[in-house]
Design a protein around this motif. Structure first.
Motif, PDB file in Angstrom:
ATOM      1  N   THR A 109     -16.565 -12.753   5.874  1.00  0.00           N
ATOM      2  CA  THR A 109     -16.078 -12.976   4.517  1.00  0.00           C
ATOM      3  C   THR A 109     -15.798 -14.463   4.337  1.00  0.00           C
ATOM      4  N   ARG A 110     -16.104 -14.955   3.165  1.00  0.00           N
ATOM      5  CA  ARG A 110     -15.898 -16.383   2.904  1.00  0.00           C
ATOM      6  C   ARG A 110     -14.432 -16.703   2.652  1.00  0.00           C
ATOM      7  N   ARG A 111     -13.675 -15.696   2.216  1.00  0.00           N
ATOM      8  CA  ARG A 111     -12.256 -15.913   1.919  1.00  0.00           C
ATOM      9  C   ARG A 111     -11.519 -14.587   2.018  1.00  0.00           C
ATOM     10  N   LEU A 112     -10.233 -14.661   2.271  1.00  0.00           N
ATOM     11  CA  LEU A 112      -9.397 -13.474   2.237  1.00  0.00           C
ATOM     12  C   LEU A 112      -8.957 -13.219   0.805  1.00  0.00           C
ATOM     13  N   PRO A 113      -8.551 -11.994   0.485  1.00  0.00           N
ATOM     14  CA  PRO A 113      -7.996 -11.745  -0.849  1.00  0.00           C
ATOM     15  C   PRO A 113      -6.862 -12.723  -1.141  1.00  0.00           C
ATOM     16  N   ASN A 114      -6.725 -13.099  -2.370  1.00  0.00           N
ATOM     17  CA  ASN A 114      -5.772 -14.119  -2.774  1.00  0.00           C
ATOM     18  C   ASN A 114      -4.369 -13.828  -2.235  1.00  0.00           C
ATOM     19  N   GLY A 115      -3.849 -14.773  -1.465  1.00  0.00           N
ATOM     20  CA  GLY A 115      -2.494 -14.661  -0.962  1.00  0.00           C
ATOM     21  C   GLY A 115      -2.347 -13.959   0.364  1.00  0.00           C
ATOM     22  N   ARG A 116      -3.408 -13.318   0.863  1.00  0.00           N
ATOM     23  CA  ARG A 116      -3.309 -12.586   2.122  1.00  0.00           C
ATOM     24  C   ARG A 116      -3.368 -13.565   3.301  1.00  0.00           C
ATOM     25  N   ALA A 176      17.052  -2.426   3.342  1.00  0.00           N
ATOM     26  CA  ALA A 176      18.490  -2.219   3.555  1.00  0.00           C
ATOM     27  C   ALA A 176      18.951  -0.843   3.112  1.00  0.00           C
ATOM     28  N   ALA A 177      18.061  -0.039   2.604  1.00  0.00           N
ATOM     29  CA  ALA A 177      18.418   1.296   2.129  1.00  0.00           C
ATOM     30  C   ALA A 177      18.431   2.285   3.295  1.00  0.00           C
ATOM     31  N   PRO A 178      19.225   3.345   3.220  1.00  0.00           N
ATOM     32  CA  PRO A 178      19.268   4.354   4.286  1.00  0.00           C
ATOM     33  C   PRO A 178      18.079   5.311   4.183  1.00  0.00           C
ATOM     34  N   VAL A 179      16.889   4.736   4.328  1.00  0.00           N
ATOM     35  CA  VAL A 179      15.644   5.489   4.225  1.00  0.00           C
ATOM     36  C   VAL A 179      15.056   5.634   5.620  1.00  0.00           C
ATOM     37  N   ASP A 180      14.515   6.813   5.918  1.00  0.00           N
ATOM     38  CA  ASP A 180      13.977   7.065   7.253  1.00  0.00           C
ATOM     39  C   ASP A 180      12.456   7.026   7.310  1.00  0.00           C
ATOM     40  N   SER A 181      11.783   7.285   6.192  1.00  0.00           N
ATOM     41  CA  SER A 181      10.316   7.238   6.179  1.00  0.00           C
ATOM     42  C   SER A 181       9.839   7.069   4.752  1.00  0.00           C
ATOM     43  N   TYR A 182       8.574   6.641   4.629  1.00  0.00           N
ATOM     44  CA  TYR A 182       7.976   6.372   3.331  1.00  0.00           C
ATOM     45  C   TYR A 182       6.671   7.154   3.198  1.00  0.00           C
ATOM     46  N   GLY A 183       6.400   7.651   2.006  1.00  0.00           N
ATOM     47  CA  GLY A 183       5.108   8.247   1.704  1.00  0.00           C
ATOM     48  C   GLY A 183       4.393   7.370   0.698  1.00  0.00           C
ATOM     49  N   VAL A 184       3.163   6.960   1.020  1.00  0.00           N
ATOM     50  CA  VAL A 184       2.441   6.007   0.174  1.00  0.00           C
ATOM     51  C   VAL A 184       1.082   6.584  -0.204  1.00  0.00           C
ATOM     52  N   GLY A 185       0.727   6.468  -1.474  1.00  0.00           N
ATOM     53  CA  GLY A 185      -0.533   7.007  -1.954  1.00  0.00           C
ATOM     54  C   GLY A 185      -1.409   5.987  -2.643  1.00  0.00           C
ATOM     55  N   THR A 186      -1.236   5.856  -3.959  1.00  0.00           N
ATOM     56  CA  THR A 186      -2.154   5.081  -4.786  1.00  0.00           C
ATOM     57  C   THR A 186      -2.363   3.661  -4.287  1.00  0.00           C
ATOM     58  N   GLN A 187      -1.283   2.935  -4.046  1.00  0.00           N
ATOM     59  CA  GLN A 187      -1.425   1.531  -3.668  1.00  0.00           C
ATOM     60  C   GLN A 187      -2.134   1.365  -2.329  1.00  0.00           C
ATOM     61  N   LEU A 188      -1.965   2.325  -1.436  1.00  0.00           N
ATOM     62  CA  LEU A 188      -2.642   2.241  -0.147  1.00  0.00           C
ATOM     63  C   LEU A 188      -4.140   2.429  -0.294  1.00  0.00           C
ATOM     64  N   VAL A 189      -4.565   3.522  -0.932  1.00  0.00           N
ATOM     65  CA  VAL A 189      -5.995   3.847  -0.971  1.00  0.00           C
ATOM     66  C   VAL A 189      -6.773   2.951  -1.922  1.00  0.00           C
ATOM     67  N   THR A 190      -6.081   2.115  -2.682  1.00  0.00           N
ATOM     68  CA  THR A 190      -6.757   1.112  -3.508  1.00  0.00           C
ATOM     69  C   THR A 190      -6.589  -0.291  -2.924  1.00  0.00           C
ATOM     70  N   GLY A 191      -6.143  -0.380  -1.678  1.00  0.00           N
ATOM     71  CA  GLY A 191      -6.027  -1.677  -1.024  1.00  0.00           C
ATOM     72  C   GLY A 191      -4.906  -2.528  -1.555  1.00  0.00           C
ATOM     73  N   SER A 192      -3.919  -1.906  -2.201  1.00  0.00           N
ATOM     74  CA  SER A 192      -2.781  -2.615  -2.781  1.00  0.00           C
ATOM     75  C   SER A 192      -3.242  -3.798  -3.626  1.00  0.00           C
ATOM     76  N   GLY A 193      -4.147  -3.503  -4.535  1.00  0.00           N
ATOM     77  CA  GLY A 193      -4.651  -4.525  -5.452  1.00  0.00           C
ATOM     78  C   GLY A 193      -5.923  -5.207  -5.006  1.00  0.00           C
ATOM     79  N   HIS A 194      -6.367  -4.955  -3.785  1.00  0.00           N
ATOM     80  CA  HIS A 194      -7.591  -5.576  -3.261  1.00  0.00           C
ATOM     81  C   HIS A 194      -8.447  -4.494  -2.607  1.00  0.00           C
TER      82      HIS A 194
END
Length: 450
Positions: free
Chosen positions: A48-55, A306-324
């Motif tokens: 690749t000639r460049r990484l996604p902007n900001g990565r 900082a939140a008392p969270v134990d796990s995260y479930g991620v869908g849309t942003q993951l499978v779309t490359g979080s914008g890239h």
């Protein structure tokens, strides 16, 4: 036709991948066969000639799927009949395609490794004819999977030790969802909701219930009781269908203080998580975990550190490359023989047009230079001899030799490799603020950057 899937995965039926290509691959082949140049030894490279902007870095993912695709790139009778019926190529080309088997060599960065602009992450060598046909399917896989893995890596870095659940199947194409689960696991996710991914790649699967299950019953209490009766007190109860505080009280009453987890899928997750944690503790459910979902990305995950969270479930942003959604990789001819003679020397070739789409000619090696503390400080790319001081830091490894696949790795090995590769980078690699690639790409004497 069957093939051994990667590592822990089961054997599954894999159809021919020969039509996962663009028409011009076949028309180039036809013209090269007629011109007598199709047999020239050639070297193609993916970069690749460049990484996604900001990565700050990229993640190599999809290599195992590429190897499967190469093994199954066969022009079967029904495929040849289609090409003949549509008049896409002539009879002589069809005859050549009927016997197609990739017999060349492939080298590449190990799957899970990180990469930077100009990194030759895959090198395909053989005749022009057999290599050019693989361009589209290789790029299709690597561009998709590497984009998802890069997003997953950023998310897992932001999550720290808290596990991530991939749950994006309903947000993308059904087949892309399986590949996305695999790429997410490489990037650091712990499990998936997609059963096809679990079956094919042996990724741990999770899942309990949706809001529809609560709405089906006459009351939330009835829904919780039905779920606990079926799945046991260690299940995860969804508590935001109606009133969260009332749902938490009901959940602990029914499942007891041994309730496995509650899931929050809406609202101000930071605020709600704190309130739910306090309520659970007051009710004696101090071991009950909190899972949060709801359109999370790496920035939202970082904001919940900082939140008392134990796990995260991620869908849309993951499978779309979080914008890239693509890694913008290309597959370019970088060297070819002077003639079709098997012993003819290779000569570098490169596109030199204006507009930023130039490339670097020559068959390349790559190495990662480390500083005195063992931290990576530069990606070095060159042609010719590898400097002695970099000989032990070379990145390309053999993947296919004489058409035979050499590497079949369990996904856990690839996942661990990525974690180690990311850890070897400067600390700024995991910053979510926009910035330049964390390592510069340096071209050794005899090669020049694009």
């Amino acid at each position: 036709m069957t093939t051994a899937d990667l590592g822990r995965g089961r054997r599954v039926g894999v159809p021919s991948t020969a039509l996962f290509t663009d028409q011009y691959e076949l028309t180039m082949l036809q013209a090269a066969l007629k011109a007598g140049t199709a047999g020239r030894r050639s070297v193609f490279e993916v970069f690749t000639r460049r990484l996604p902007n900001g990565r700050r870095y990229g993640v190599v993912a999809g290599t195992g799927r590429v190897l499967d695709a190469v093994e199954n790139f066969r022009f079967e009778p029904d495929v040849l009949a289609f090409l003949r019926e549509k008049g896409i190529v002539d009879g002589a080309t069809l005859d050549w395609l009927a016997g197609y088997r990739f017999s060349g060599d492939i080298w590449g960065y190990p799957e899970g490794e990180v990469y930077f602009p100009g990194s030759p992450i895959l090198r395909v060598e053989g005749s022009f004819a057999e290599c050019v046909l693989l361009e589209t399917v290789i790029l299709s896989i690597l561009n998709h999977d590497s984009a998802i893995a890069a997003a997953a890596s950023r998310m897992s870095s932001a999550a720290g030790d808290r596990p991530l659940i991939e749950m994006g199947a309903r947000r993308t194409h059904e087949l892309a969802a399986v590949a996305a689960s695999r790429a997410a696991y490489i990037g650091g996710f712990a499990s998936t909701s997609d059963l096809a991914a679990g079956f094919r790649y042996d990724i741990p699967t999770v899942g309990t219930s949706a809001h529809a299950f609560t709405l089906l019953h006459d009351s939330e209490r009835d829904a919780f009781r039905a779920q606990v009766d079926s799945l046991g007190g260690g299940t995860t109860l969804l508590v935001d269908t109606y009133d969260v505080a009332e749902a938490v009280r009901t959940a602990v009453e029914i499942a007891g203080p041994e309730l496995g987890a509650v899931r929050i899928d809406s609202g101000d997750l930071l605020l709600v998580a704190h309130r739910v944690r306090q309520q659970l503790d007051e009710l004696g459910a101090t071991g009950t975990k909190i899972t949060v979902t709801s359109d999370l990305d790496e920035y939202a995950i970082a904001s919940l550190a900082a939140a008392p969270v134990d796990s995260y479930g991620v869908g849309t942003q993951l499978v779309t490359g979080s914008g890239h959604p693509t890694a913008s990789m290309v597959y370019k001819l970088v060297a070819r023989a002077e003639s079709a003679d098997p012993g003819a020397p290779l000569v570098p070739v490169a596109k030199k047009s204006t507009g930023g789409k130039t490339s670097v000619g020559g068959r390349k090696w790559a190495a990662r230079r480390l500083d005195a503390y063992g931290v990576a400080e530069a990606e070095v790319v060159g042609t010719g001899e590898v400097p002695e001081e970099l000989a032990g830091q070379q990145l390309l490894v053999p993947l296919v030799e004489g058409g035979e696949v050499l590497v079949r790795e369990p996904l856990d090995v690839v996942r661990d490799r990525h974690a180690a590769a990311r850890a070897s980078l400067p600390l700024s690699a995991t910053q979510l603020s926009r910035g330049e690639p964390v390592l510069p790409t340096e071209y050794a004497p005899g090669a020049s950057g694009s």
